[in-house]
Scaffold this motif. Structure first.
Motif, PDB file in Angstrom:
ATOM      1  N   SER A  91      32.450  55.559   8.051  1.00  0.00           N
ATOM      2  CA  SER A  91      32.019  55.986   9.011  1.00  0.00           C
ATOM      3  C   SER A  91      32.545  54.880  10.160  1.00  0.00           C
ATOM      4  CB  SER A  91      30.541  55.780   9.284  1.00  0.00           C
ATOM      5  OG  SER A  91      29.968  56.721   8.317  1.00  0.00           O
ATOM      6  N   CYS A  92      32.902  53.644   9.667  1.00  0.00           N
ATOM      7  CA  CYS A  92      33.343  52.682  10.884  1.00  0.00           C
ATOM      8  C   CYS A  92      34.528  51.703  10.268  1.00  0.00           C
ATOM      9  CB  CYS A  92      32.022  51.691  11.459  1.00  0.00           C
ATOM     10  SG  CYS A  92      32.340  50.522  12.527  1.00  0.00           S
ATOM     11  N   ILE A  93      35.343  51.706  11.105  1.00  0.00           N
ATOM     12  CA  ILE A  93      36.670  50.816  10.855  1.00  0.00           C
ATOM     13  C   ILE A  93      36.923  49.995  11.942  1.00  0.00           C
ATOM     14  CG2 ILE A  93      39.335  50.736  10.443  1.00  0.00           C
ATOM     15  CD1 ILE A  93      39.069  53.163   8.733  1.00  0.00           C
TER      16      ILE A  93
ATOM     17  N   ILE B 182      25.877  55.142  14.310  1.00  0.00           N
ATOM     18  CA  ILE B 182      26.083  55.755  12.930  1.00  0.00           C
ATOM     19  C   ILE B 182      24.645  56.170  12.405  1.00  0.00           C
ATOM     20  CG2 ILE B 182      26.770  55.338  10.455  1.00  0.00           C
ATOM     21  CD1 ILE B 182      29.278  53.592  11.783  1.00  0.00           C
ATOM     22  N   LYS B 183      23.762  55.283  12.429  1.00  0.00           N
ATOM     23  CA  LYS B 183      22.478  55.797  11.846  1.00  0.00           C
ATOM     24  C   LYS B 183      21.789  56.839  12.719  1.00  0.00           C
ATOM     25  CE  LYS B 183      21.275  51.064  10.293  1.00  0.00           C
ATOM     26  NZ  LYS B 183      20.255  49.651  10.485  1.00  0.00           N
TER      27      LYS B 183
ATOM     28  N   GLU C 282      25.243  52.045   5.849  1.00  0.00           N
ATOM     29  CA  GLU C 282      25.188  53.294   4.590  1.00  0.00           C
ATOM     30  C   GLU C 282      23.896  53.688   4.015  1.00  0.00           C
ATOM     31  OE1 GLU C 282      27.538  55.143   3.677  1.00  0.00           O
ATOM     32  OE2 GLU C 282      29.411  54.395   4.406  1.00  0.00           O
ATOM     33  N   GLU C 283      23.746  54.551   2.943  1.00  0.00           N
ATOM     34  CA  GLU C 283      22.355  54.634   2.352  1.00  0.00           C
ATOM     35  C   GLU C 283      22.493  53.323   1.408  1.00  0.00           C
ATOM     36  OE1 GLU C 283      20.327  56.787   2.628  1.00  0.00           O
ATOM     37  OE2 GLU C 283      21.516  58.058   4.210  1.00  0.00           O
TER      38      GLU C 283
ATOM     39  N   GLY D 239      33.249  59.409  12.946  1.00  0.00           N
ATOM     40  CA  GLY D 239      33.875  58.155  12.733  1.00  0.00           C
ATOM     41  C   GLY D 239      34.189  57.370  13.852  1.00  0.00           C
ATOM     42  N   ILE D 240      33.767  56.146  13.732  1.00  0.00           N
ATOM     43  CA  ILE D 240      34.152  54.931  14.844  1.00  0.00           C
ATOM     44  C   ILE D 240      35.069  54.193  14.623  1.00  0.00           C
ATOM     45  CG2 ILE D 240      32.819  53.303  16.059  1.00  0.00           C
ATOM     46  CD1 ILE D 240      30.285  54.955  15.711  1.00  0.00           C
TER      47      ILE D 240
END
Length: 761
Positions: A516-518, A461-462, A559-560, A472-473
């Motif tokens: 982004s990630c579940i 994601i980064k 995340e930021e 999305g992951i």
């Protein structure tokens, strides 16, 4: 028969005969070079033994001279330096003995054994010297014999050297050692004589013989020495000590010409090719005129000069021996590398070809998958090979890739995908993941450890954000079947199971929640230490293809910082709101989620929950209701093959659907109440019918089944009470769907289907 032999064995068999011949040839040459290396090792050992032996000789020579002087003085003169010299001699002897134990061969040890034994009993001889129980002649003879034995051993070993080059170099060194030994005997003999004050004819003959021997060894040395060694010898053997000894001999020669020839001996020191004669009386008078200390100083000075020459030559020999050894080692290593390379290249030629084939195939079927199938290479796999494993499945997909691709040409699309994957895939490999397949812009990967999968997702994601890509992951952990599917002409290694399907659905769910990630509950439970990650429980959902609901978690490490800190700050409040939502407490849920948005307005999941609550609380949202109502129809899959019960089930579904439509269309309360009452009465009729069948046929699960009927009736009563208090809204429709229709589907598939089987038999 040959068809059953592996291809690697076939290639090895074809290469066996020429390879054996090559191995024999190269091994023979290598062993020859190894033998040369061993000889050079022995050569270096011999030289070190020679150096240590010469050091011992030098100390014995000095001890011999001092001991002779003490015996000759008969105790009149003190010799404190004798004990110090004996210590030096013992030390040199110890160093030689230790070196022989570590590096000497058995042959060399045997040759020096007698000398070492004699040196071990020298203490008795020293005792006799200290007590003056031995004559000067005997004492000198003992030391002469010891030194002669050492020199003989050195000379014998030198003649047995296999290297002619080194043998020729070492012979001048041997002659120099013998020259130095004769000079040492001369020093000890005359020193003892001067202290004793008795110069007789026997001593005269001994001195003449010693001078003659020194002359012979000197000539032999100069004959065999190199030009540089000769020059060094000439430069060193001169000066005060040499001049004084030469003056003594020159005086004797001059006086000898004027006297008779009664006691004459030929001297082999030749000048202008003319022999000169020495007269006993003249020699006696000249020698006696020299004091013992002066003589010792002159003779020792000359011997020390010879020692310098010895050290110079020994240094050259050490360098020469080392160089010969290094050259032999280089040649041996070269042949060894060459031989090994040829054998390895020949032996592994077939495997190199096979490895290249495997490398080519591994780009399509990863080697890690072959290892999981317990296959060594791609040629070993067959249709149907499989293994059941517990793994974590990762699905990754770019958001809105279709709209992105519309703006690019096919070539640009192709280049974009390859550039994107070249950044993402190494991250998966770094975290021990296995690429199962590429599906356009989507990637499916497998992990043995759930932690590796989560770490890979965070890093991916980064990297995606760095590329300016939103993706999305989804991660899910569970049992799956890894194996080879397809048909004989087209095989594919892949994984198949519900675990894979759920992972794909979770990736799709990231679009709904805009995160982004579940990860699933199964993946969360498998983590070694969940506290290492930033996570939160976000929902309990029913994914496509599954009847049971699934807990899902968000991983937001990537995340930021401001968004991540906001989620951490609201974590307790957020999870409390999610829990209230699961209880259908939409008003309270909306209030808490709005508080979360006040401190973190970028929380997309909180926004989603607020939207959901607004929809459920908005009775005018007909579209959402109709979407729910579409899923309430009875299907033949629910039939238990009992006509009466199946007809009643079908009628119940119709009535429940009509009730939901009435609420959705905001019909009058009377109409809704009428449908509720009819549904209530019809349920009573249906349950009475089933219970009568069970009693008539002595159904063993009657009590359990009846208890389930009572639960449904209680659910219906609760819904009626809610309607009476709150009126019609979307939440009421949701409760009808979940607590009546979905309950009935589960009840039919379990209890009613068991009853149907019982009645039919």
């Amino acid at each position: 028969m040959l068809r059953n032999i592996k291809i690697t064995n076939k290639l090895a068999f074809m290469l066996a005969i020429p390879m054996l011949g090559l191995i024999y040839f190269t091994t023979t040459i290598t062993l020859e070079k190894l033998n040369i290396v061993r000889q050079m090792n022995q050569l270096q050992d011999f030289f070190e033994i020679t150096v240590k032996s010469s050091a011992l000789i030098h100390e014995l020579q000095k001890e011999r001279g001092i001991s002779a002087g003490m015996i000759s003085s008969n105790g009149i003169k003190q010799f404190p330096e004798l004990q110090k010299q004996r210590f030096k001699t013992d030390k040199a002897k110890q160093e030689l003995s230790e070196f022989l134990v570590k590096f000497g061969t058995n042959d060399i040890r045997n040759k020096f054994k007698i000398v070492l034994d004699e040196l071990n009993i020298i203490a008795n001889k020293r005792h006799s010297i200290d007590n003056f129980n031995i004559s000067v002649h005997q004492q000198i003879h003992i030391y002469n014999e010891l030194i002669a034995m050492i020199l003989t051993d050195i000379n014998h070993i030198a003649k047995t050297l296999s290297s002619n080059e080194f043998a020729n170099k070492i012979m001048p060194y041997v002659y120099l050692l013998r020259l130095k030994e004769k000079a040492g005997i001369e020093r000890a003999t005359i020193y003892a004589t001067l202290i004793q004050g008795d110069f007789n004819s026997n001593l005269f003959r001994d001195i003449i013989a010693l001078i003659e021997a020194q002359n012979i060894y000197s000539e032999n040395f100069l004959f065999l020495a190199t030009d540089s060694q000769k020059q060094f010898y000439t430069d060193i053997i001169q000066g005060k000590f040499i001049d004084e000894i030469n003056n003594i001999r020159a005086t004797v020669f001059k006086k000898n010409v004027k006297n008779n020839y009664k006691h004459r001996f030929t001297d082999f020191f030749k000048s202008d090719n003319q022999p000169k004669l020495l007269d006993y009386e003249i020699l006696q008078s000249v020698v006696v005129m020299t004091g013992p200390n002066s003589w010792w100083k002159m003779a020792t000075g000359r011997i020390n000069l010879l020692k310098q020459v010895e050290n110079k030559i020994s240094s050259e020999l050490r360098m020469s021996a080392t160089k010969l050894k290094q050259n032999a080692q280089v040649i041996f290593i070269t042949y060894l590398i060459f031989t090994g390379s040829i054998i390895l290249l020949t032996f592994f030629y077939a495997r190199i070809v096979l490895r290249k084939t495997n490398q080519a195939y591994s780009r399509f079927v990863p080697n890690e998958l072959l290892q999981l199938l317990n296959k060594k290479n791609i040629l070993d796999i067959q249709l149907g090979n499989h293994v059941e494993l517990n793994m974590t499945v990762l699905f990754s997909d770019i958001r809105s890739f279709t709209s992105l691709s519309e703006k690019m040409s096919p070539q640009e699309n192709f280049n974009f995908i390859n550039a994107y994957l070249s950044e993402i895939i190494p991250i998966i490999h770094t975290n021990h993941g296995i690429i199962d397949k590429y599906i356009g812009d989507a990637v499916m990967a497998l992990f043995i450890n759930a932690d590796d999968a989560v770490n890979a997702a965070i890093a991916m994601i980064k990297a995606q954000k760095h590329q300016g890509i939103e993706a999305g992951i989804g991660l899910n952990t569970g049992k799956l079947m890894l194996g080879i599917i397809g048909e004989k002409k087209r095989l594919q290694c892949t994984v198949i199971s519900d675990t894979v399907n759920v992972a794909s659905r979770l990736e799709t769910a990231t679009k709904t929640y805009q995160i982004s990630c579940i990860i699933s509950q199964n993946t969360f439970d498998t983590l070694v230490d969940a506290s290492l990650y930033k996570y939160r429980f976000i929902d309990n959902i029913k994914v496509k293809g599954r009847s049971a609901c699934l807990n899902i978690f968000e991983i937001f490490n990537s995340e930021e910082p401001n968004i991540k800190d906001g989620k951490l700050a609201n974590l307790e409040l957020f999870e409390q709101a999610v829990n209230l939502y699961q209880q259908q407490k939409f008003v309270e849920t909306e209030q808490l989620m709005r508080k979360c948005l006040q401190t973190n307005p970028y929380d997309t999941v909180a926004k989603l929950y607020v939207q959901r609550c607004e929809k459920f609380l908005n009775t005018k949202n007909i579209e959402l209701w109709e979407e729910l109502i579409k899923k309430t129809d009875w299907t033949t899959e629910l039939a238990i093959h009992n006509k009466t019960i199946d007809n009643q089930h079908r009628e119940l579904f119709v009535r429940m659907k009509q009730l939901m439509l009435a609420i959705a269309k905001s019909q009058s309360d009377n109409e809704i109440v009428e449908k509720i009452n009819f549904l209530k009465s019809y349920v009573t009729v249906h349950f009475s019918t089933e219970e009568r069948y069970m009693k008539q046929n002595n159904y063993p699960l009657y009590t359990i089944h009846k208890n389930q009927h009572e639960k449904f009736i209680n659910n219906l009563k609760s819904i009626i009470k809610y309607y009476e208090n709150n009126g019609s809204n979307l939440y009421l429709t949701l409760r009808i769907k979940e607590e009546l229709i979905e309950w009935f589907i589960i009840h039919i598939n379990k209890q009613d289907r068991q009853l149907g089987v019982f009645l039919n038999h």
